[in-house]
Design a protein around this motif. Sequence first.
Motif, PDB file in Angstrom:
ATOM      1  N   UNK A 113       3.226 -13.825  32.291  1.00 32.85           N
ATOM      2  CA  UNK A 113       3.262 -14.221  33.695  1.00 32.85           C
ATOM      3  C   UNK A 113       4.653 -14.660  34.149  1.00 32.85           C
ATOM      4  N   UNK A 114       5.550 -14.937  33.193  1.00 35.89           N
ATOM      5  CA  UNK A 114       6.888 -15.398  33.583  1.00 35.89           C
ATOM      6  C   UNK A 114       7.832 -14.245  33.890  1.00 35.89           C
ATOM      7  N   UNK A 115       7.377 -13.019  33.723  1.00 38.61           N
ATOM      8  CA  UNK A 115       8.148 -11.855  34.152  1.00 38.61           C
ATOM      9  C   UNK A 115       9.507 -11.735  33.501  1.00 38.61           C
ATOM     10  N   UNK A 116      10.557 -11.727  34.330  1.00 33.99           N
ATOM     11  CA  UNK A 116      11.911 -11.514  33.834  1.00 33.99           C
ATOM     12  C   UNK A 116      12.355 -12.624  32.895  1.00 33.99           C
ATOM     13  N   UNK A 117      11.850 -13.851  33.088  1.00 33.99           N
ATOM     14  CA  UNK A 117      12.200 -14.944  32.180  1.00 33.99           C
ATOM     15  C   UNK A 117      11.732 -14.639  30.761  1.00 33.99           C
ATOM     16  N   UNK A 118      10.539 -14.038  30.640  1.00 31.23           N
ATOM     17  CA  UNK A 118      10.037 -13.669  29.316  1.00 31.23           C
ATOM     18  C   UNK A 118      10.930 -12.615  28.681  1.00 31.23           C
ATOM     19  N   UNK A 119      11.408 -11.689  29.486  1.00 30.73           N
ATOM     20  CA  UNK A 119      12.298 -10.634  28.978  1.00 30.73           C
ATOM     21  C   UNK A 119      13.622 -11.235  28.514  1.00 30.73           C
TER      22      UNK A 119
END
Length: 244
Positions: free
Chosen positions: A24-30
């Motif tokens: 769910x954190x999107x780009x932060x997870x990447x």
Amino acid sequence: LMAELAALKAALQPAEVLLVADAMTGQDAVNSAAAFHKAVGLTGVVLTKLDGDARGGAALSIRAVTGAPIKFVGVGEGPEALEPFYPDRVASRILGMGDILSLAERAAAAVAEEEAAAQAARIRRESFTLEDFRAQLRQVRAMGPLSEVLGMLPGLGPAVQQAGGDGGERALRRMEAILDSMTRKEREDPSLLNGSRRRRIAGGSGTSVAEVNRMLRQFAETQRLVRQLMKQGGRLKGRLLPPA
């Protein structure tokens, strides 16, 4: 932190280095995956909350950035919601083609073979009752959140995501509460449900008489469809039900 992790890896020589990332954190997870991979060299990723990541973008991006495979995904809150990651199934969901294999696996896990055979036998005898109706509701709920189950059906994924909410799940819970407030004798013989009994059931389930009546109409329609299918005889036998 990264230096400590690198030191631990050098000392322990682990067989696997897995990163648990929140889809769910999107780009932060990447970005986090890229940083950890650079520091310690990931061998795989466990991606949580994938049921809330409508397009599966985090899974695709993390794989592209790190080259590390997604090994497991979390699709719910309990430990049983941790599943192996199947790229082809996620791709099917992204494209709106459903995920019939996962749906079949959940159905098999939720419904015992003996119970399925017993229900099939009762249907053949045209004795489908509210007791069977309640058992089927529980089996559907055991398969997971209703929106998630519907999202596995071909063509329904985008529509379910667009609709959002958990109205269907609430409706199932209220129907089950109504059925639980009946006696077994009432579930076996709905003709006993006069006005007084319906008021008692509504009070016991925290619903209204109108909701009880609506649920009974839905059951009557289901019962009618079951009888209609049974009248088809040969076409039904050997396709939907196991042999007698």
